[in-house]
Design an enzyme around this catalytic site. Structure first.
Site, PDB file in Angstrom:
ATOM      1  N   ARG A  35       0.827  -1.218   0.000  1.00  0.00           N
ATOM      2  CA  ARG A  35       0.000   0.000   0.000  1.00  0.00           C
ATOM      3  C   ARG A  35       0.857   1.263   0.000  1.00  0.00           C
ATOM      4  O   ARG A  35       0.467   2.259  -0.613  1.00  0.00           O
ATOM      5  CB  ARG A  35      -0.943  -0.013   1.194  1.00  0.00           C
ATOM      6  CG  ARG A  35      -2.068  -1.014   0.967  1.00  0.00           C
ATOM      7  CD  ARG A  35      -2.953  -1.135   2.150  1.00  0.00           C
ATOM      8  NE  ARG A  35      -4.117  -1.941   1.805  1.00  0.00           N
ATOM      9  CZ  ARG A  35      -4.850  -2.595   2.680  1.00  0.00           C
ATOM     10  NH1 ARG A  35      -4.556  -2.548   3.960  1.00  0.00           N
ATOM     11  NH2 ARG A  35      -5.882  -3.286   2.294  1.00  0.00           N
ATOM     12  N   LYS A 218     -19.292 -18.062  -1.278  1.00  0.00           N
ATOM     13  CA  LYS A 218     -20.745 -17.893  -1.207  1.00  0.00           C
ATOM     14  C   LYS A 218     -21.323 -17.131  -2.382  1.00  0.00           C
ATOM     15  O   LYS A 218     -20.718 -16.161  -2.847  1.00  0.00           O
ATOM     16  CB  LYS A 218     -21.094 -17.102   0.055  1.00  0.00           C
ATOM     17  CG  LYS A 218     -20.809 -17.833   1.334  1.00  0.00           C
ATOM     18  CD  LYS A 218     -21.095 -16.900   2.463  1.00  0.00           C
ATOM     19  CE  LYS A 218     -20.920 -17.576   3.798  1.00  0.00           C
ATOM     20  NZ  LYS A 218     -21.048 -16.594   4.876  1.00  0.00           N
ATOM     21  N   GLY A 374      -9.444  -9.667  -2.533  1.00  0.00           N
ATOM     22  CA  GLY A 374      -8.305 -10.248  -1.816  1.00  0.00           C
ATOM     23  C   GLY A 374      -7.852 -11.619  -2.270  1.00  0.00           C
ATOM     24  O   GLY A 374      -6.680 -11.820  -2.594  1.00  0.00           O
ATOM     25  N   GLY A 397     -13.426  -4.286  -0.923  1.00  0.00           N
ATOM     26  CA  GLY A 397     -14.825  -3.846  -0.908  1.00  0.00           C
ATOM     27  C   GLY A 397     -15.108  -2.754  -1.931  1.00  0.00           C
ATOM     28  O   GLY A 397     -16.161  -2.765  -2.580  1.00  0.00           O
TER      29      GLY A 397
HETATM   30  P1  AMP Z   1     -14.833 -15.222  -0.728  1.00  0.00           P
HETATM   31  O1  AMP Z   1     -14.309 -14.536   0.486  1.00  0.00           O
HETATM   32  O2  AMP Z   1     -16.310 -15.422  -0.753  1.00  0.00           O
HETATM   33  O3  AMP Z   1     -14.281 -14.650  -2.023  1.00  0.00           O
HETATM   34  O4  AMP Z   1     -14.289 -16.715  -0.627  1.00  0.00           O
HETATM   35  C1  AMP Z   1     -12.947 -17.063  -0.648  1.00  0.00           C
HETATM   36  C2  AMP Z   1     -12.790 -18.364   0.024  1.00  0.00           C
HETATM   37  O5  AMP Z   1     -13.593 -19.332  -0.639  1.00  0.00           O
HETATM   38  C3  AMP Z   1     -11.389 -18.923   0.039  1.00  0.00           C
HETATM   39  O6  AMP Z   1     -10.922 -18.882   1.349  1.00  0.00           O
HETATM   40  C4  AMP Z   1     -11.554 -20.350  -0.451  1.00  0.00           C
HETATM   41  O7  AMP Z   1     -10.858 -21.283   0.345  1.00  0.00           O
HETATM   42  C5  AMP Z   1     -13.041 -20.581  -0.320  1.00  0.00           C
HETATM   43  N1  AMP Z   1     -13.523 -21.643  -1.190  1.00  0.00           N
HETATM   44  C6  AMP Z   1     -13.400 -21.746  -2.513  1.00  0.00           C
HETATM   45  N2  AMP Z   1     -13.916 -22.913  -2.958  1.00  0.00           N
HETATM   46  C7  AMP Z   1     -14.391 -23.560  -1.888  1.00  0.00           C
HETATM   47  C8  AMP Z   1     -15.027 -24.824  -1.686  1.00  0.00           C
HETATM   48  N3  AMP Z   1     -15.290 -25.631  -2.717  1.00  0.00           N
HETATM   49  N4  AMP Z   1     -15.346 -25.181  -0.440  1.00  0.00           N
HETATM   50  C9  AMP Z   1     -15.083 -24.361   0.601  1.00  0.00           C
HETATM   51  N5  AMP Z   1     -14.492 -23.154   0.480  1.00  0.00           N
HETATM   52  C10 AMP Z   1     -14.147 -22.763  -0.746  1.00  0.00           C
END
Ligand code: AMP
Length: 416
Positions: A35, A218, A374, A397
């Site tokens: 940064r 998610k 991230g 964000g």
């Molecule tokens: P997000 O913060 O929603 O972008 O999610 C990122 C996280 O999703 C990372 O820490 C990954 O380990 C997790 N992730 C990706 N694929 C899977 C999966 N099939 N099962 C569980 N976690 C996952």
């Protein structure tokens, strides 16, 4: 709109909002200076033009109270080293007028953490939202936020916002302060200009075909973006943990895979929208399942909609990886946010790696690729491919909100 390239900084004092919210270890040593390096082009340009610098930033979440563990004094020497010139420090950001007035061209003053004052964020502290007095407290805080912003503005002749990471916040130093400068004396810094241009390339100046890859855990946290992109993209890859919400929604068996049971209808709606809008929606058809959530889990490749009990989908399977690469190949605009698997475990990186490789190849062939958020940035760095994509956003964000189509207060405050 005034730009940093057009402004005459000679003999002027510039107050610059940067994002120096760098991670520190327990001894107060910086563990990642990305940064600081990100803000250098703007800061050095102002100094080189004969301006004086007043640098302001937040660090951590001190919640409106002084907390020396989050003092920017700790990074003063690192900033001086990065700038190649001494840096003075103002230990109270709201009482730095004298120090600012004394600045001569080429000199630098770093203000203490803005968030030591609740006025920076403008949220009332120590009062519950349910409290009947909350609304009055909020009004009073908004008024003192204006005063705080006015004080900061009084230190300088012009205002530069180069903190993309906080551009989605309407804080004193990121937006309110801009009201105290006329249009000719406020501008975006180089980093902000680059980020805004990157978002424009994805949302407005699209070269086709456009492939967006949304992954992560998610669907609920990505829905705003997915819906905004649905009207723009040709190919939409949805991967990572959200695969199994889609698989279950369509009647599949997903074993222990992560799933948002309250988003099954939403998943079906996304599938329907894609059909209606002629978007090629690419979902995983096979996955690498593990028998526990660990790097050393036993693995087997199974259909994404037929994961055995006791197993969970943790990465994209070989057939899926090929389908992802095919949807990326030949694209002229690419956006990637969120990994295709649990990439933190070295044994479950193949899906994310396949995406990174396909993006790097398409970029070599002339595509514009933007990586942001991230985890996808961590992925591309882990695979050593950061220099093979067009742009890596520094905003988490802020980038996501911009891609959702929201107006960022930090940008609007300069543009309007
Ligand atoms: P997000 O913060 O929603 O972008 O999610 C990122 C996280 O999703 C990372 O820490 C990954 O380990 C997790 N992730 C990706 N694929 C899977 C999966 N099939 N099962 C569980 N976690 C996952």
């Amino acid at each position: 709109m005034m730009t940093i390239d057009n402004y005459k900084f000679a003999g002027k004092k510039a107050i610059v909002r940067v994002d120096f919210n760098v991670p520190l270890d327990e001894n107060g040593q910086i563990t990642d200076d990305t940064r600081i390096r990100g803000a250098l082009p703007t800061l050095k340009k102002i100094l080189a033009d004969g301006g004086a610098l007043i640098i302001m930033s937040h660090m951590g979440k001190p919640k409106g109270k002084v907390n020396m563990k989050m003092s920017l004094g700790q990074i003063k020497e690192a900033v001086a080293k990065a700038l190649g010139t001494p840096v003075m420090f103002a230990p109270d950001c709201a009482n730095a007028k004298e120090a600012a007035d004394a600045l001569k061209p080429g000199e630098v003053l770093l203000l203490e953490n803005l968030r030591f004052y609740p006025e920076e964020e403008g949220k009332p502290v120590g009062i519950d939202k349910e409290d009947p007095a909350y609304e009055d407290a909020k009004k009073a805080m908004k008024a003192s936020q204006k005063e705080f912003a006015k004080t900061l503005a009084s230190y300088a002749d012009c205002y530069v916002n180069d903190a993309f990471g906080t551009a989605h916040r309407k804080h004193a130093s990121t937006a309110v302060i801009a009201d105290y400068f006329d249009a000719d004396n406020k501008m975006l810094g180089y980093l902000m200009e680059k980020e805004v241009e990157a978002v424009d390339n994805i949302l407005s100046n699209i070269r086709r075909p456009f492939t967006a890859i949304m992954g992560g855990s998610k669907v609920s946290t990505k829905i705003g973006i997915i819906e905004n992109l649905m009207d723009k993209v040709d190919n939409l890859i949805l991967c990572g943990g959200m695969t199994y919400t889609f698989a279950k929604a369509q009647g599949g068996k997903i074993g222990n895979s992560i799933c948002e049971d309250d988003k099954l209808d939403l998943a079906l709606d996304i599938i329907r929208q894609a059909k209606e809008k002629g978007v090629n929606l690419v979902l995983g058809t096979d996955c690498v399942a593990g028998d526990k959530f660990a790097n050393d889990a036993n693995q087997k490749v199974v259909p994404s909609n037929d994961v055995p009990d006791g197993w969970e989908g943790m990465d994209a399977g070989p057939e899926t990886r090929k389908a992802f690469a095919k949807a990326i190949e030949g694209a002229k605009t690419i956006l990637w946010n969120g990994p295709a698997g649990v990439f933190e475990f070295d044994n479950f990186t193949a899906g994310s790696r396949a995406i990174a490789e396909a993006i790097a190849k398409a970029t070599d062939e002339g595509a514009y690729s933007l990586i942001g958020g991230g985890d996808s940035v961590a992925c591309i760095n882990k695979f050593g491919m950061a220099d093979r994509v067009s742009y890596i956003s520094t905003g988490g964000g802020a980038l996501l909100e911009a891609i959702e189509g929201k107006v960022l207060p930090g940008v609007a405050a300069i543009k309007n």
